[in-house]
Write an enzyme that holds these catalytic residues in place. Structure first.
Site, PDB file in Angstrom:
ATOM      1  N   HIS A 276       0.834  -1.199   0.000  1.00 43.62           N
ATOM      2  CA  HIS A 276       0.000   0.000   0.000  1.00 43.62           C
ATOM      3  C   HIS A 276       0.881   1.266   0.000  1.00 43.62           C
ATOM      4  CE1 HIS A 276      -3.672   2.342   1.268  1.00 43.62           C
ATOM      5  NE2 HIS A 276      -2.734   3.141   1.768  1.00 43.62           N
ATOM      6  N   GLU A 277       1.820   1.325   0.942  1.00 43.04           N
ATOM      7  CA  GLU A 277       2.675   2.514   1.033  1.00 43.04           C
ATOM      8  C   GLU A 277       3.593   2.624  -0.185  1.00 43.04           C
ATOM      9  OE1 GLU A 277       1.783   4.668   3.179  1.00 43.04           O
ATOM     10  OE2 GLU A 277       0.550   3.314   4.391  1.00 43.04           O
ATOM     11  N   HIS A 280       1.798   4.549  -2.745  1.00 41.49           N
ATOM     12  CA  HIS A 280       1.892   5.998  -2.486  1.00 41.49           C
ATOM     13  C   HIS A 280       3.262   6.534  -2.912  1.00 41.49           C
ATOM     14  CE1 HIS A 280      -1.849   6.746  -0.407  1.00 41.49           C
ATOM     15  NE2 HIS A 280      -1.617   5.873   0.554  1.00 41.49           N
ATOM     16  N   GLU A 306      -4.765   7.852  -2.806  1.00 38.01           N
ATOM     17  CA  GLU A 306      -5.292   6.591  -2.292  1.00 38.01           C
ATOM     18  C   GLU A 306      -5.599   5.614  -3.438  1.00 38.01           C
ATOM     19  OE1 GLU A 306      -4.830   6.444   0.786  1.00 38.01           O
ATOM     20  OE2 GLU A 306      -5.839   4.590   1.338  1.00 38.01           O
TER      21      GLU A 306
HETATM   22 ZN    ZN Z   1      -3.050   5.241   2.031  1.00 31.11          ZN
END
Ligand code: ZN
Length: 511
Positions: A276-277, A280, A306
């Site tokens: 997830h990170e 980003h 997101e």
């Molecule tokens: Zn996030």
């Protein structure tokens, strides 16, 4: 004869743009420096450093604010507005002027004493919230939240006229998006997601017991590193550390840091937070160098940010294709725990749907319902239709309606998130909108790259990342979210692609 004055004007404009960029560059440097201090605070700093670190960050932000809201920047912007009408509206220059003007209006319209009061209130409210959450004591937090709601209303009112008082709050995170847009999307999505959960709850539940035993933390950590690298993270421009709450932070175009949380007993938690990170970080690392040290070297919006993390975490990282490649490697690291488990059982287990109290632990099928609940409640609070004292009851009622469960206490209910204590009202919808955008992008990607699934099965993510860089990352904050998604897919942000994605996926998993 007319050419001469235009030439002079162009030259003047160029000089003024250079002037403006110089100031914006310094502001960007200060912002990154504050990020370094904040990162250190969360990753390494001993506990007692808290107070002084808070002062240092506040000083940097104050210097940066004063540098920005100066008469000089105001004058430069005013001149540039009138001198730049000949510019291509999609050029870096025209967009830089537009976005800087928008930020300038935002920072100058709110009276300084209101900003100070808000910041003091949220500092105290944060401590009160931590205590209230620990002690399951909403009443002790109630007066702080009442004050935050009141001050937030005053903040929003600085931006009159508006269609809805929530619009300026939402606009801080989703530029150009209106409360009515979110309402329309959410009211379309809500009944369909509620139905989906209901029909899943009638099916035979999936066995994920093998994901609830101990997995070696150092091997989990290494697997996360390997996956981040495989999908395109360059360790010369990033690093991974551990924190209680995983996050991504940016120190410049070539230094973006991520963190993860490794839990021995929840073996998938480190993997999913790392990927997830990484999503980003790949976004932040992909901004065009021409936008460096300007406000355009930023994401289009929080929802777009997101959309990137969730695309990698869920659409890629929870797909059968992804694990076709990675499951044999994962199994090699954890041969004992997974000795009797095949790819299919693993795939189903990581996609198990189960209504839960905590938003951050919820699965793909229930996640948006947690968000819609928060959006509706904060809307009613800001509209004055709901009193803070009635918030816990309203929360529990909504949980029952949407997810069919009622939290046994407020710690597992209304007190679970930090956002309201921090004054982050208008933030929640971005999480759900990010999910919707990720599904829209996923659909368009499959049209543009017919062999995408095959490539994921082979662990080849190069074309996927390059598509994201070309279509999204390089533009930074040049385009507003609705404009950007329309440029890419031809449509505005919409609910149906995400609903279709969920229905197709879970129909197959839960038969
Ligand atoms: Zn996030």
């Amino acid at each position: 004869m007319e050419e001469v004055p235009i030439q002079i004007e162009r030259k003047l404009m160029k000089e003024k743009l250079i002037e403006l960029r110089k100031i914006l560059g310094k502001i960007a440097d200060l912002r990154y420096a504050a990020n370094v201090l904040d990162w250190d605070q969360q990753v390494y700093m001993p506990d007692d450093g808290d107070e002084e670190r808070g002062e240092q960050i506040a000083t940097i932000l104050e210097i940066s604010h004063n540098l920005f809201v100066s008469d000089e920047v105001g004058k430069l912007l005013m001149d540039l507005q009138s001198e730049s009408i000949d510019l291509d509206p999609n050029s870096d220059e025209a967009r830089l002027i537009k976005v800087t003007q928008r930020d300038f209006d935002k920072e100058t319209k709110i009276p300084v004493n209101l900003l100070v009061e808000l910041s003091q209130t949220t500092t105290m409210a944060h401590n009160a919230w931590v205590k209230a959450k620990t002690n399951n004591d909403f009443n002790s937090f109630q007066p702080y939240l009442e004050k935050i709601i009141e001050l937030t209303k005053q903040k929003a009112e600085c931006f009159k006229p508006y269609e809805h008082i929530y619009d300026p709050l939402l606009d801080d995170y989703e530029p150009g998006m209106l409360t009515s847009d979110v309402k329309t999307i959410f009211s379309e999505i809500r009944p369909q997601q509620v139905d989906l959960i209901k029909s899943i709850s009638k099916s035979k539940q999936i066995d994920d017991s093998f994901l609830k035993i101990k997995y070696d933390p150092s091997k989990q950590w290494q697997f996360g590193i390997d996956v981040a690298q495989a999908i395109g993270l360059d360790w010369k421009r990033s690093r991974l550390d551990t924190t209680e709450h995983p996050f991504t932070t940016t120190f410049g175009q070539k230094d973006v840091r991520i963190t993860t949380n490794v839990s021995e007993a929840i073996p998938t938690s480190a993997f999913f937070s790392t990927i997830h990170e990484t999503g980003h970080a790949l976004y932040e690392l992909g901004f065009s160098p021409s936008l460096r040290r300007t406000p355009l070297s930023n994401a289009a919006s929080l929802a777009f940010h997101e959309s990137q993390s969730r695309l990698w975490e869920n659409l890629v990282g929870r797909s059968r294709q992804f694990w076709t490649y990675f499951f044999p490697k994962f199994k090699a690291s954890f041969s004992e725990q997974l000795s009797n488990i095949d790819l299919e059982s693993f795939y189903r287990a990581i996609n198990k749907v189960e209504p839960s109290f905590i938003r951050t632990e919820s699965d793909e099928a229930t996640y948006n319902l947690h968000i819609m609940l928060r959006f509706e409640l904060e809307l009613e609070l800001i509209e004055g239709k709901l009193k803070v004292e009635h918030l816990p009851d309203a929360w529990n009622e909504c949980m029952k309606d949407y997810l069919g469960i009622i939290p046994p206490n407020d710690t597992l209910g209304v007190l679970q998130d930090v956002h309201w204590s921090a004054g982050l009202i208008g933030y929640f919808p971005t999480y759900a909108i990010g999910n919707l955008i990720s599904a829209q992008l996923w659909g368009k990607m499959h049209l543009d790259m017919a062999d995408l699934d095959d490539k994921i099965c082979k662990g080849d993510f190069e074309e996927l990342l390059s598509w994201l860089r070309t279509n999204i990352h390089q533009h930074g904050a040049k385009f507003e979210p609705q404009e950007l998604i329309q440029n890419i897919t031809g449509n505005k942000i919409e609910a149906q692609p995400y609903i279709r994605y969920l229905q197709t996926k879970y129909k197959e998993i839960y038969q």
